[in-house]
Scaffold this motif. Structure first.
Motif, PDB file in Angstrom:
ATOM      1  N   ALA A 171      -9.398   9.031  -6.493  1.00  0.00           N
ATOM      2  CA  ALA A 171      -8.038   9.346  -6.935  1.00  0.00           C
ATOM      3  C   ALA A 171      -7.385   8.047  -7.377  1.00  0.00           C
ATOM      4  CB  ALA A 171      -7.242   9.987  -5.797  1.00  0.00           C
ATOM      5  N   GLN A 172      -7.047   7.952  -8.660  1.00  0.00           N
ATOM      6  CA  GLN A 172      -6.505   6.715  -9.215  1.00  0.00           C
ATOM      7  C   GLN A 172      -5.090   6.988  -9.717  1.00  0.00           C
ATOM      8  OE1 GLN A 172      -9.289   4.908 -11.968  1.00  0.00           O
ATOM      9  NE2 GLN A 172     -11.022   5.218 -10.594  1.00  0.00           N
ATOM     10  N   GLN A 173      -4.097   6.491  -8.974  1.00  0.00           N
ATOM     11  CA  GLN A 173      -2.698   6.786  -9.265  1.00  0.00           C
ATOM     12  C   GLN A 173      -1.977   5.543  -9.769  1.00  0.00           C
ATOM     13  OE1 GLN A 173      -0.457   9.612  -7.007  1.00  0.00           O
ATOM     14  NE2 GLN A 173      -2.062   9.810  -5.469  1.00  0.00           N
ATOM     15  N   ILE A 226       0.838  -1.202   0.000  1.00  0.00           N
ATOM     16  CA  ILE A 226       0.000   0.000   0.000  1.00  0.00           C
ATOM     17  C   ILE A 226       0.875   1.255   0.000  1.00  0.00           C
ATOM     18  CG2 ILE A 226      -1.691   1.312   1.336  1.00  0.00           C
ATOM     19  CD1 ILE A 226      -2.797  -1.341   2.340  1.00  0.00           C
ATOM     20  N   GLY A 227       0.532   2.200  -0.862  1.00  0.00           N
ATOM     21  CA  GLY A 227       1.208   3.489  -0.869  1.00  0.00           C
ATOM     22  C   GLY A 227       2.371   3.608  -1.828  1.00  0.00           C
ATOM     23  N   SER A 262     -15.150   8.430  -0.744  1.00  0.00           N
ATOM     24  CA  SER A 262     -13.831   8.913  -1.142  1.00  0.00           C
ATOM     25  C   SER A 262     -12.934   7.692  -1.291  1.00  0.00           C
ATOM     26  CB  SER A 262     -13.259   9.876  -0.104  1.00  0.00           C
ATOM     27  OG  SER A 262     -12.001  10.357  -0.528  1.00  0.00           O
ATOM     28  N   GLN A 263     -12.322   7.571  -2.441  1.00  0.00           N
ATOM     29  CA  GLN A 263     -11.650   6.321  -2.805  1.00  0.00           C
ATOM     30  C   GLN A 263     -10.254   6.608  -3.348  1.00  0.00           C
ATOM     31  OE1 GLN A 263     -12.889   4.496  -6.610  1.00  0.00           O
ATOM     32  NE2 GLN A 263     -13.381   2.643  -5.453  1.00  0.00           N
ATOM     33  N   ASN A 264      -9.279   5.805  -2.919  1.00  0.00           N
ATOM     34  CA  ASN A 264      -7.942   5.809  -3.501  1.00  0.00           C
ATOM     35  C   ASN A 264      -7.687   4.461  -4.168  1.00  0.00           C
ATOM     36  OD1 ASN A 264      -6.799   8.416  -2.746  1.00  0.00           O
ATOM     37  ND2 ASN A 264      -6.901   7.697  -0.638  1.00  0.00           N
ATOM     38  N   ILE A 265      -7.283   4.494  -5.438  1.00  0.00           N
ATOM     39  CA  ILE A 265      -6.933   3.276  -6.162  1.00  0.00           C
ATOM     40  C   ILE A 265      -5.504   3.412  -6.662  1.00  0.00           C
ATOM     41  CG2 ILE A 265      -7.508   1.713  -8.056  1.00  0.00           C
ATOM     42  CD1 ILE A 265     -10.336   2.658  -7.973  1.00  0.00           C
ATOM     43  N   TRP A 300      -7.312   8.469   2.839  1.00  0.00           N
ATOM     44  CA  TRP A 300      -6.116   7.759   3.296  1.00  0.00           C
ATOM     45  C   TRP A 300      -6.111   7.640   4.823  1.00  0.00           C
ATOM     46  CZ3 TRP A 300      -2.033   5.165   1.185  1.00  0.00           C
ATOM     47  CH2 TRP A 300      -0.976   4.880   2.040  1.00  0.00           C
ATOM     48  N   SER A 301      -6.506   8.682   5.495  1.00  0.00           N
ATOM     49  CA  SER A 301      -6.501   8.673   6.961  1.00  0.00           C
ATOM     50  C   SER A 301      -7.565   7.744   7.534  1.00  0.00           C
ATOM     51  CB  SER A 301      -6.738  10.096   7.490  1.00  0.00           C
ATOM     52  OG  SER A 301      -5.735  10.981   7.037  1.00  0.00           O
TER      53      SER A 301
END
Length: 434
Positions: free
Chosen positions: A239-241, A134-135, A209-212, A149-150
């Motif tokens: 947010a898709q990085q 992750i990250g 709120s989503q991080n991919i 993220w938090s």
């Protein structure tokens, strides 16, 4: 019709220099630019305005950065300024409709992740936030992403082993059933010299709120399709990085159809030379909807290639579409080949489309770079051509819109998904006609 079109394209030169700039093997120089890019007056940006930089500790409230290279990142929500329409990243977004994703505690249940088909060589696991995978793809670039993220406690990790070739697509349904603000984290990683196709279908209702993360391994090929078909009341910020290793290839297809407010921010960064990314997008914005796509391609490595093609159709009162495309070619990214294209079709009175292509070049030694943006109504000549051959006007309009949008849908490569999306687009068109 509103059009922006700028292109720089050069073939190989036989001489060792172009306009006095050494080229060397497989290097191309843009006439009028040095190896360091365009030379600007000290203290001035490309528009000739005073250059403004970030302040210390990410305090960027009211201070626009003149370069995408200086974008502030942090895992901590409090290090970002409060959201405001004065901030460049949020000037088109109706912040009140985010339902607090930027500041409330995201303690709601995240949408369920269900694998529909395609497991086998591809594994899907649930891990804690301390998992080492992750990250790796990036750090949050905005307050909403940092809040997610938090808040997340576990993540879904989709892994493709090295040298594996998935023989069927992995279909993953992400089903929301609650309007309590929630956070979600997903990681998709591919081992060296592997290949896979992953489809993420977002459905139901959610305030999310989503991080991919996409971690594309050396020499591997990953196709990801992200489909947003939420219920009309849903809010989704994703947010898709992506990070692409040496000679890796990513094909990213984004389809946004449903939801009250959907804001997707795909970013791609090259970790080594030889990488390739293709980014496709389709949005169909209906009455009252806000569908926004903000993408970033960071060329920081030599001899990488990127292609961006996004299309939107808009209909109905207060339908609002946003597309912002940022491409940065850093000084060390010699031999870069990039182009981004945005086309938008306004089907009736009432919609609004904001389209902003940005191309920042810090070196003249590139293979090519350009961007184009067009927003307009149906072409009367196309309609006349079809109607002159006996096709009724209503059917002619449908044919033009189908041809315009289906080019993106056919990039998916899964016939059952493509057929379902074609049907969804037909239903959207029928709403306008009725």
């Amino acid at each position: 019709m509103s059009t922006t079109d700028q292109t720089v394209r050069h073939g190989k030169e036989t001489a060792d220099k172009v306009d006095g700039v050494p080229t060397g093997e497989e290097r191309v120089a843009i006439p009028g630019m040095s190896q360091e890019g365009e030379v600007l007056q000290q203290g001035r940006n490309q528009a000739g305005e005073p250059e403004i930089k970030h302040t210390k500790h990410g305090d960027i409230s009211g201070v626009p950065d003149s370069s995408r290279a200086g974008r502030f990142t942090s895992y901590k929500v409090e290090e970002f300024p409060k959201l405001s329409s004065k901030l460049e990243d949020w000037r088109f977004t109706p912040i009140k409709r985010l339902k607090g994703l930027d500041e409330v505690e995201l303690s709601g249940a995240a949408p369920a992740v269900e694998v529909v088909s395609g497991e086998g060589q591809v594994t899907v696991t649930t891990v804690g936030r301390d998992d080492a995978r992750i990250g790796r793809a990036g750090i949050p670039e905005d307050r909403v992403s940092a809040n997610a993220w938090s808040a997340f406690t576990e993540a879904t990790v989709i892994s493709v082993p090295a040298n594996a070739e998935a023989d069927q697509p992995l279909l993953v349904d992400i089903n929301g059933s609650s309007m309590d603000p929630a956070a979600q984290h997903i990681v998709i990683e591919t081992g060296a010299n592997s290949s896979a196709l992953v489809v993420l279908r977002h459905r139901g209702q959610a305030v999310l709120s989503q991080n991919i993360e996409f971690q594309v391994g050396e020499g591997s090929k990953l196709t990801v399709v992200s489909i947003q078909e939420w219920n009309d009341n849903s809010v989704h910020a994703s947010a898709q990085q992506a990070t692409i290793q040496r000679d890796g290839s990513l094909k990213h297809v984004l389809i946004s159809l449903g939801g009250d407010l959907v804001r997707v921010t795909p970013s791609t960064r090259f970790a080594a030379q030889g990488g390739n990314v293709e980014m496709y997008g389709l949005t169909f914005v209906d009455e009252g909807q806000h569908l926004e796509s903000r993408l970033f391609v960071d060329h920081s490595q030599p001899r990488c290639r990127s292609r961006v093609t996004y299309k939107s159709a808009l209909q109905g009162e207060n339908a609002h579409g946003v597309w912002v495309g940022d491409v940065l070619i850093r000084a060390e990214a010699e031999g870069t080949d990039t182009y981004e294209l945005n086309r938008n079709l306004i089907l009736n009175d009432g919609p609004r489309m904001d389209s902003v292509p940005n191309l920042e070049i810090e070196t003249g030694l590139i293979a090519g770079a350009g961007h184009a943006s067009t927003t307009g109504q149906l072409d009367d000549e196309h309609l006349y051509y079809l109607m002159s051959r006996g096709i009724p006007e209503e059917d002619a309009r449908r044919l033009v819109v189908r041809g315009f949008l289906f080019e993106i849908i056919q990039q998916i490569g899964v016939e059952s998904i493509e057929e379902q999306l074609r049907h969804s687009v037909e239903e959207e068109l029928a709403r306008h006609e009725n």
